[in-house]
Structure formats: structure tokens, C-alpha cells
Design a protein around this motif. Sequence first.
Motif, mmCIF file in Angstrom:
data_model
loop_
_atom_site.group_PDB
_atom_site.id
_atom_site.type_symbol
_atom_site.label_atom_id
_atom_site.label_comp_id
_atom_site.label_asym_id
_atom_site.label_seq_id
_atom_site.Cartn_x
_atom_site.Cartn_y
_atom_site.Cartn_z
ATOM 1 N N ALA A 15 83.307 -50.532 -38.500
ATOM 2 C CA ALA A 15 81.894 -50.857 -38.703
ATOM 3 C C ALA A 15 81.604 -52.349 -38.544
ATOM 4 C CB ALA A 15 81.432 -50.368 -40.073
ATOM 5 N N ALA A 16 82.440 -53.186 -39.146
ATOM 6 C CA ALA A 16 82.195 -54.632 -39.102
ATOM 7 C C ALA A 16 82.290 -55.167 -37.674
ATOM 8 C CB ALA A 16 83.176 -55.364 -40.010
ATOM 9 N N HIS A 19 79.351 -53.885 -35.591
ATOM 10 C CA HIS A 19 78.151 -54.640 -36.004
ATOM 11 C C HIS A 19 78.114 -55.982 -35.277
ATOM 12 C CE1 HIS A 19 75.249 -56.646 -38.643
ATOM 13 N NE2 HIS A 19 76.143 -57.584 -38.857
ATOM 14 N N GLU A 20 79.256 -56.665 -35.225
ATOM 15 C CA GLU A 20 79.288 -57.984 -34.568
ATOM 16 C C GLU A 20 79.173 -57.856 -33.055
ATOM 17 O OE1 GLU A 20 82.498 -60.387 -35.950
ATOM 18 O OE2 GLU A 20 81.560 -60.707 -37.903
ATOM 19 N N GLU A 23 75.561 -57.585 -32.519
ATOM 20 C CA GLU A 23 74.914 -58.887 -32.777
ATOM 21 C C GLU A 23 75.150 -59.848 -31.620
ATOM 22 O OE1 GLU A 23 74.115 -60.063 -37.301
ATOM 23 O OE2 GLU A 23 76.043 -60.734 -36.477
ATOM 24 N N ALA A 57 84.046 -66.735 -34.722
ATOM 25 C CA ALA A 57 84.115 -65.961 -35.968
ATOM 26 C C ALA A 57 84.443 -64.496 -35.681
ATOM 27 C CB ALA A 57 82.779 -66.060 -36.709
ATOM 28 N N LEU B 10 75.797 -55.851 -45.710
ATOM 29 C CA LEU B 10 76.307 -55.907 -44.340
ATOM 30 C C LEU B 10 77.586 -55.073 -44.237
ATOM 31 C CD1 LEU B 10 75.679 -59.649 -43.399
ATOM 32 C CD2 LEU B 10 74.427 -57.631 -42.645
ATOM 33 N N PRO B 11 77.888 -54.576 -43.038
ATOM 34 C CA PRO B 11 79.001 -53.621 -42.906
ATOM 35 C C PRO B 11 80.390 -54.263 -42.881
ATOM 36 C CG PRO B 11 77.997 -53.975 -40.781
ATOM 37 C CD PRO B 11 77.157 -54.743 -41.760
ATOM 38 N N TYR B 12 80.633 -55.202 -43.808
ATOM 39 C CA TYR B 12 81.975 -55.769 -43.947
ATOM 40 C C TYR B 12 82.565 -55.253 -45.250
ATOM 41 C CZ TYR B 12 80.136 -59.043 -40.479
ATOM 42 O OH TYR B 12 79.563 -59.598 -39.369
ATOM 43 N N ASP B 13 83.882 -55.175 -45.284
ATOM 44 C CA ASP B 13 84.512 -54.636 -46.489
ATOM 45 C C ASP B 13 84.352 -55.576 -47.675
ATOM 46 O OD1 ASP B 13 87.326 -53.239 -44.635
ATOM 47 O OD2 ASP B 13 85.358 -52.406 -45.130
ATOM 48 N N PRO B 34 86.523 -70.241 -39.175
ATOM 49 C CA PRO B 34 86.250 -70.293 -37.727
ATOM 50 C C PRO B 34 84.828 -70.719 -37.387
ATOM 51 C CG PRO B 34 86.401 -68.013 -38.463
ATOM 52 C CD PRO B 34 86.824 -68.864 -39.617
ATOM 53 N N THR B 35 83.899 -70.676 -38.348
ATOM 54 C CA THR B 35 82.527 -71.101 -38.050
ATOM 55 C C THR B 35 82.302 -72.572 -38.390
ATOM 56 O OG1 THR B 35 81.695 -70.447 -40.225
ATOM 57 C CG2 THR B 35 81.617 -68.791 -38.477
#
Lengths: 130, 221
Positions: A15-16, A19-20, A23, A57, B10-13, B34-35
Motif C-alpha cells: 500500500a505505501a 501510494h507513492e 503520488e 524518499a 496515510l497508507p504507511y505502517d 532521504p528528504t
Amino acid sequence: MSLIAWDNRFSVGVAAVDHEHRELIGLINETHERLKRPDADITVPDFLGEIYTRISAHFALEEKLMRASRYDQYPEHKADHERLLDAIRDIMDDYEDSREFDEGRFAQRLATWFTGHFSTHDARLHHRLD
Amino acid sequence: VIMQPRTDGLPYDTQASVNPDLCTACGICAGACPTATPFRRMTELVAGIDMPELPIREIREHSLAATAKLSGVDRILVYGCQCGINLNGLAETGVGVVTLPCVAALPPSFIDFVVTRRHADGVMLVGCAAGDCYHRLGVEWMEQRLAGERDPYLRGRVPRERIATAWVAPSGGVILARELESFRARLKKMGPYQKGGDRPPPSAPPSPDQSEVKDVSYRLG
């Protein structure tokens, strides 16, 4: 008309990451449109810096997942990430040196890279993570 | 830094959460993000994790301010750790100085930014003596980032001969001065940074399909 259209081949089933991917495609399409306008509200360095940061990222996330799952193609996949980041940095510096930039050509090249990367390295990753 | 369940939908764990009782404010987390890049962008210059006392936006400002005063073909920007040798007198020797809580609080992309954007001819990292890092692993982790062994990597396109490191004890003033002069002499011999001319050979040849992004021709817009 979008430069890159979403394709289910771009999904890796995480999913993550998906999603990216959405985006990033949205960012490329949106900024491509904004740069084309005669009254563009963003500059090329802004655009390139944003792309570079967001892609950095995203790659970090994918690489974290690959390491966690001991993905066998991690070195090759990461090498492809590093090559793209170096290429974007080259383009950023070329612009600063010459102030010449064909945003359409760059966006098209980026789209080509992403569709190629998504349908090869990322598709294989999706298969392995299933 | 502790990873906890996401709270923003948001779809992050997980999301990063700093435990203030354990945090030593070394900034190594920000140096690893990294950002945390100094290049301009469409959104505000904020990293995924940042130091309230010294956000990357300020490190960028300090870097530009320190290099603006430099001249010649041997301009050096020193990123130094505040826990090691005193760097107060260094600016008088004609180098720019930016002080950090730990040398590993510096995202490697700043070295790329300073050298390849020609803000300075070389970057020197000054930190605690090897094996004696005040924050335990800062020196070791920074060396690994430079060597491409620990993320975030210093980009391969950054010429390594324009980077120097000096891991010295607080009493190592003489050693530091010697290293600085040696680096300055090497930079003088190299001359100004030339993109492509300074570039080391690539470690991995590009695959034919994936070199497309780099092969971009330009025209006047």
C-alpha cells in the motif's frame, strides 16, 4: 492529457509503495502542466529539486522493504535507483550551468524511465513480495 | 527514534516518534533522512525528521553564508562537530565553518550541493577522533555514507578528491592545521570543479534501458 497514466503494472501490492507511485506520477503530470504555462508559478530548479527529493524518499522506502524481505535482486534494483538519482542531479546542474531546459523532453524521459522501471524491477519485486 | 503506528491516515505502517527522554539531540537522524536535501523545491525546505535547534533549512543558510565569504581556487567549507576540537579560530584561516551537534548530522547531499554547485572547491568534515565519537557512531556512520555502504549514500558523481576528513582529538590542533593545508594545496592543484572532468569512473555501467533519463538534449525555452 496526462504525461503518465496510471497502469496496474505500476502496483507492487504494498500500500505505501503504491501510494507513492501514484503520488510521483501525479507530481510529474501536475508540474509538467504548470511548467508549460506562460505564467508558470514554479521554476525549473523548484521542479527538479522536488522530483529529486520525493524520488529519494520513495527509493529509500522501497529499499527498506527489499532489505527486510531479503530480496535477491536488491543490489541491482538499488543500483538502478542510484543511476536515476545521479541522472537527475546531472540535469539539475546542467540547468544551473546553462539555463537551458526542455521540460517536455525531460518529463517524457522521466515518464519513460518510470514506466520501464515499474514494469521491470518493480514488477519483479511485486512478484517476489507476494 | 521509535516507530509507532500511523496517526495521519496515510497508507504507511508506522511513523517516527522521538522519545525526548532518550534523545541526545545529536541530529544523526536528520543526517540520515532521504528528504533532508538542500536543493530547492516546490514545497518548504523541511525534512521528514528535523532538528528544532538546527533544521536543515538553517544548515543550508549557514552553508551559503559561510561560503559567500570565500575566494580563490582553494575555498574550503568545514563541517565540524561541536563535541570535538574547538573550531572557533578556523574561520580566520580563510575557510568557511558550519558547526553541527555531530558530523553525522550532515546529510551527504550537502557535500554534493557545496562542491558541484561550486559554493566551495572542497569540503572538509571535522569530527571526534576515530573510535571516540561523542555520539558513539557518528564518525563511523558518516564514513560509511561517504563510502556508499550506509544510506543515504553520498552520490557517486561527487568527486571524492574534493572531500577530506579529519577525525581529531580536542588537542589535535596541529594535526588539523596540517590536514587543512594539505587539502588546500591539493585543491589548488586541481583547480575549479569541472563537471565531468572531476568525475570518477562509474562503479556500475548503466543498463541500456535505464540511461534514457540522462540522455536529454536541451534547447532554449
